[in-house]
Write a protein that holds these residues in place. Structure first.
Motif, short mmCIF file in Angstrom:
data_model
loop_
_atom_site.label_atom_id
_atom_site.label_comp_id
_atom_site.label_asym_id
_atom_site.label_seq_id
_atom_site.Cartn_x
_atom_site.Cartn_y
_atom_site.Cartn_z
N ALA A 186 34.52 32.10 38.28
CA ALA A 186 35.59 32.88 39.30
C ALA A 186 36.56 31.79 39.47
O ALA A 186 36.47 30.51 39.51
CB ALA A 186 34.71 33.11 40.46
N ASP A 187 37.91 32.16 39.68
CA ASP A 187 38.90 31.48 39.59
C ASP A 187 39.06 31.18 41.43
O ASP A 187 38.70 31.93 42.15
CB ASP A 187 40.22 31.90 38.83
CG ASP A 187 40.84 33.08 39.55
OD1 ASP A 187 40.05 33.60 40.60
OD2 ASP A 187 41.94 33.68 39.36
N THR B 293 37.93 42.20 41.37
CA THR B 293 38.75 42.14 40.30
C THR B 293 38.36 40.99 39.14
O THR B 293 38.20 40.13 39.31
CB THR B 293 40.08 41.77 40.83
OG1 THR B 293 40.52 42.60 41.81
CG2 THR B 293 41.27 41.47 39.76
N VAL B 294 38.59 41.82 38.01
CA VAL B 294 38.18 40.88 36.89
C VAL B 294 39.46 40.29 36.07
O VAL B 294 40.14 41.20 35.84
CB VAL B 294 37.46 41.61 35.65
CG1 VAL B 294 37.08 40.62 34.57
CG2 VAL B 294 36.08 41.91 36.51
N ARG B 295 39.48 39.01 35.84
CA ARG B 295 40.57 38.34 35.33
C ARG B 295 40.17 37.98 33.59
O ARG B 295 38.94 37.54 33.50
CB ARG B 295 40.97 37.16 36.04
CG ARG B 295 42.12 36.16 35.30
CD ARG B 295 43.54 36.98 35.30
NE ARG B 295 44.55 35.93 34.93
CZ ARG B 295 44.74 35.43 33.71
NH1 ARG B 295 43.98 36.29 32.67
NH2 ARG B 295 45.94 34.79 33.22
N VAL C 224 26.74 34.98 38.66
CA VAL C 224 28.12 34.46 38.05
C VAL C 224 28.30 33.14 38.79
O VAL C 224 28.36 32.91 40.01
CB VAL C 224 29.47 35.35 38.24
CG1 VAL C 224 30.60 34.80 37.82
CG2 VAL C 224 28.92 36.57 37.93
N PRO C 225 28.46 31.93 38.00
CA PRO C 225 28.92 30.81 38.50
C PRO C 225 30.18 30.76 39.44
O PRO C 225 31.00 31.44 38.85
CB PRO C 225 29.20 29.86 37.35
CG PRO C 225 28.36 30.54 36.29
CD PRO C 225 28.31 31.92 36.54
N GLY C 226 30.17 30.08 40.60
CA GLY C 226 31.25 30.29 41.58
C GLY C 226 31.27 31.67 42.19
O GLY C 226 32.44 31.84 42.57
#
Length: 309
Positions: free
Chosen positions: A121-122, A48-50, A33-35
């Protein structure tokens, strides 16, 4: 986007309409996953998935100190619909007041299978950003026939697959606002925008109560935001943070506060010429009009694409 298969789990967590805990079958796929460094995965590999492309009303926002919320009716409807759609039943949450009142104390089954289509990812929350789907990964038609994709595969997500996500489902019911960031492909943004526009035209879900664009919100105090006004969650968060920072509900300094955030976004609409190119802005003072104690969104939210932070 990166495919990751696994299970959703809610016991002991506080899922709202646009976040849930996800446990990959193989946590090693988080590395794809990027980031990834921003994904706050636990020791067991869960994270946690947003939900990508949508924003539901806040049920437990915690900028400082106690948790606060927007009017709960639509936040709870979105969360209840999301959990039921994924396959959870009999969900109960801890009652009463306090920071843990949104915690799930019972749900059956304990986990449900599904897969996510992760785009990144944030940074502020350390959450994986993804389209959220249930069941096994389907067979997808392609140029060389049909292929069954697996965890770790990267795919250009087709619109038909987007339509099987809970992200799409909540927009269709009018229980979520479209909120787009630049990493979301244009074809998916357009489909989600179309669905949101139809829900608004059909007066579904929260749309008849929304005042973000229709008249704006007139802020008397914090209770306006937490108990009365149905508005875009991004605006709720900025207003709540501003009032805490300012020490009063006066919006006289709000434009300067919004400008200081230096948040960048592009508006794709005929208002600014070619909808293919759009017009870029820096600062949310360019997105929201402030007049006295009233704040109003200048453009339809589905025409706005925010830059990744």
């Amino acid at each position: 986007m990166v495919i990751i298969e696994g299970t959703y789990r809610v016991l002991g967590t506080q899922p709202d309409g646009d976040t849930i805990r996800f446990q990959p079958d193989d946590p090693g796929f988080w590395m794809d996953v990027p980031g990834f460094k921003q994904v706050g995965h636990g020791g067991s590999g869960h994270a946690t998935v947003r939900f990508d492309g949508i924003d539901t009303l806040e049920t437990h926002y915690q900028p400082a100190g106690d948790q606060v919320h927007q009017p709960l009716v639509f936040g709870h409807k979105a969360a209840d619909e999301m959990l039921a759609w994924l396959g959870f039943a009999g969900v109960r949450r801890r009652g009463g007041e306090g920071d843990d009142r949104e915690t799930v104390t019972y749900a059956t089954p304990l986990s449900v299978p599904g897969f996510i289509l992760a785009s990144g990812a944030d940074r502020p929350g350390g959450r994986c950003i993804a389209l959220v789907c249930k069941g096994p990964m389907p067979v997808i038609p392609g140029g060389d026939g049909k292929k069954r994709y697996r965890s770790g595969d990267r795919i250009d997500v087709p619109v038909d697959l987007l339509r099987t996500s809970v992200n799409h489902h909540l927009l269709k019911l009018g229980l979520a606002y479209p909120t787009f960031y630049s990493a979301l492909p244009r074809s998916l943004r357009q489909e989600m925008a179309d669905v949101a526009q139809k829900a608004r035209a059909d007066a579904l879900g929260l749309w008849p109560s929304d005042v973000t664009r229709n008249g704006g919100v007139t802020v008397a105090d914090l209770n306006t935001l937490t108990d009365h006004a149905v508005i875009l969650p991004k605006l709720f968060r900025r207003l709540y943070d501003y009032i805490l920072f300012n020490g009063s509900a006066s919006l006289a300094c709000l434009p300067a506060y919004l400008a200081g955030g230096q948040e960048r976004f592009t508006v794709f609409s005929a208002v600014h010429g070619s909808p293919d190119r759009g017009k870029s802005f820096t600062g949310l003072h360019e997105l929201f009009a402030v007049s006295g104690q009233n704040v109003k969104l200048k453009y339809d939210i589905e025409d706005v694409v925010f830059d990744e932070k």
